[in-house]
Design an enzyme around this catalytic site. Structure first.
Site, PDB file in Angstrom:
ATOM      1  N   CYS A 118      38.585  20.685  -6.746  1.00 18.19           N
ATOM      2  CA  CYS A 118      38.272  21.819  -5.876  1.00 18.19           C
ATOM      3  C   CYS A 118      39.173  21.704  -4.642  1.00 18.19           C
ATOM      4  O   CYS A 118      39.887  20.714  -4.453  1.00 18.19           O
ATOM      5  CB  CYS A 118      36.800  21.783  -5.467  1.00 18.19           C
ATOM      6  SG  CYS A 118      36.359  20.302  -4.525  1.00 18.19           S
TER       7      CYS A 118
ATOM      8  N   GLU B 123      26.909  12.470   1.609  1.00 19.25           N
ATOM      9  CA  GLU B 123      26.862  13.783   2.260  1.00 19.25           C
ATOM     10  C   GLU B 123      25.527  13.998   2.973  1.00 19.25           C
ATOM     11  O   GLU B 123      25.486  14.512   4.095  1.00 19.25           O
ATOM     12  CB  GLU B 123      27.099  14.899   1.233  1.00 19.25           C
ATOM     13  CG  GLU B 123      27.220  16.260   1.879  1.00 19.25           C
ATOM     14  CD  GLU B 123      27.341  17.387   0.872  1.00 19.25           C
ATOM     15  OE1 GLU B 123      26.799  18.469   1.160  1.00 19.25           O
ATOM     16  OE2 GLU B 123      27.964  17.199  -0.181  1.00 19.25           O
TER      17      GLU B 123
END
Length: 331
Positions: A23, A137
């Site tokens: 990505c 995260e």
């Protein structure tokens, strides 16, 4: 009718998912390490894995990157890169205290979630962060507003949540989750908290959504779906789960083609193939070669979205690259 449905149901075939692999955030993070190595020279220190992929980490190590768990392992004054998954503010403070040259390769889509957390905390909201406990995260986002954030790890956690004011509560999410599971968790939360607000824009990243969508498209036709990706990659693990939920008879996660067991392919006529968002496409091509050697020579690429998004390199790195280019042209 999809390309997959149009393909004749004969012989051994591979349904190759697109989008798959890198990505924009991963591409930016990996490129950040590569450019830093060229500009500053080895070694370059990287806090945590730059992206969750065994092959990428190993390749960068061979080029001179040194991966560490914490800033304390980086020599004072050295260059350190923060991974694509983001870090809490205290990590930046630690880097300053050790006079480290910090380059932040956090994915801009993760940074967006950090900004949302800070804004809602400043407005004194309770924030329900949907994500997996211990994931980097989640740790980074929670660190932006630790007094306001509660972690919701799946639909079951939704039943246990308590908030100060049910009229002032919002949900955010880790960017790499299963879209369906997140929506299920939100639905459960809204039963308890009807006034629960949603983030201003979808937190689950476009790449995660796109990769899950194409897997849902091909899975019902597949005897087995192979996902190329590492076990610590949340989005890769989710792809296997999505494939099975969508009707694939079997699903497996591999780092390399050599990990594919022949018994997985026994009796199969249709194999689905995709890869997580931190996987270089040459690893997928190696799996295609592996499958072709076992008779799966009919390959149909099934496309459900085109991805054109790119992110520029971190400002601190771009500034130094520009200064180096100016110095070279002046000499």
């Amino acid at each position: 009718m999809t390309e997959a449905q149009a393909t004749p149901q004969t012989g051994k075939r591979v349904l190759l998912a697109k989008p798959r692999g890198y990505c924009a955030g991963v591409d930016r993070a990996v490129q950040t390490v590569e450019e830093a190595l060229k500009l500053y020279g080895a070694p370059i220190y990287v806090r945590k894995q730059i992206v969750h992929n065994k092959h990428v980490v190993s390749t960068l190590e061979q080029q001179g990157a040194i991966f560490v768990e914490e800033n304390e392992e980086v020599p004072e004054g050295a260059t350190v890169i923060f991974s694509a998954h983001g870090v809490a503010p205290e990590v930046h403070d630690q880097a300053k205290a050790r006079s480290l040259k910090a380059i932040d390769a956090t994915c801009p889509l993760v940074t967006k979630v950090h900004q949302e957390a800070k804004r809602f905390a400043a407005e004194d909201y309770d924030i329900l962060l949907i994500g997996h406990e211990g994931h980097e995260e989640v740790i980074g986002t929670s660190g932006e507003a630790p007094d306001h954030i509660q972690l919701i790890d799946g639909p079951a956690d939704a039943d246990k949540v308590t908030v100060r004011d049910p009229n002032k509560v919002v949900w955010l999410s880790q960017t790499t989750l299963s879209v369906d599971e997140t929506l299920e968790t939100v639905a459960r939360l809204k039963k308890r908290l009807p006034m629960l607000q949603s983030p201003p824009s979808d937190d689950i990243c476009y790449a995660t959504s796109n990769r899950q969508h194409v897997v849902k498209e091909i899975a019902p036709e597949c005897d087995v779906v192979i996902v190329v990706g590492s076990r610590n990659s949340s989005n890769s693990v989710r792809l296997v789960e999505v494939a099975l939920d969508a009707g694939a008879r079997a699903g497996h996660l591999v780092d390399y083609a050599s990990e594919i067991a022949d018994e997985w392919l026994a009796g199969a006529t249709t194999v689905g193939l995709t890869s997580g968002a931190s996987v270089p496409d040459d690893l997928v091509m190696q799996v295609l070669d592996h499958l072709a050697a076992r008779g799966f020579t009919d390959v149909t690429e099934v496309t459900t979205a085109e991805e054109r998004l790119t992110f520029s390199l971190p400002q601190e790195l771009k500034r130094d690259m520009k200064a180096a280019a100016t110095a070279r042209s002046a000499s």
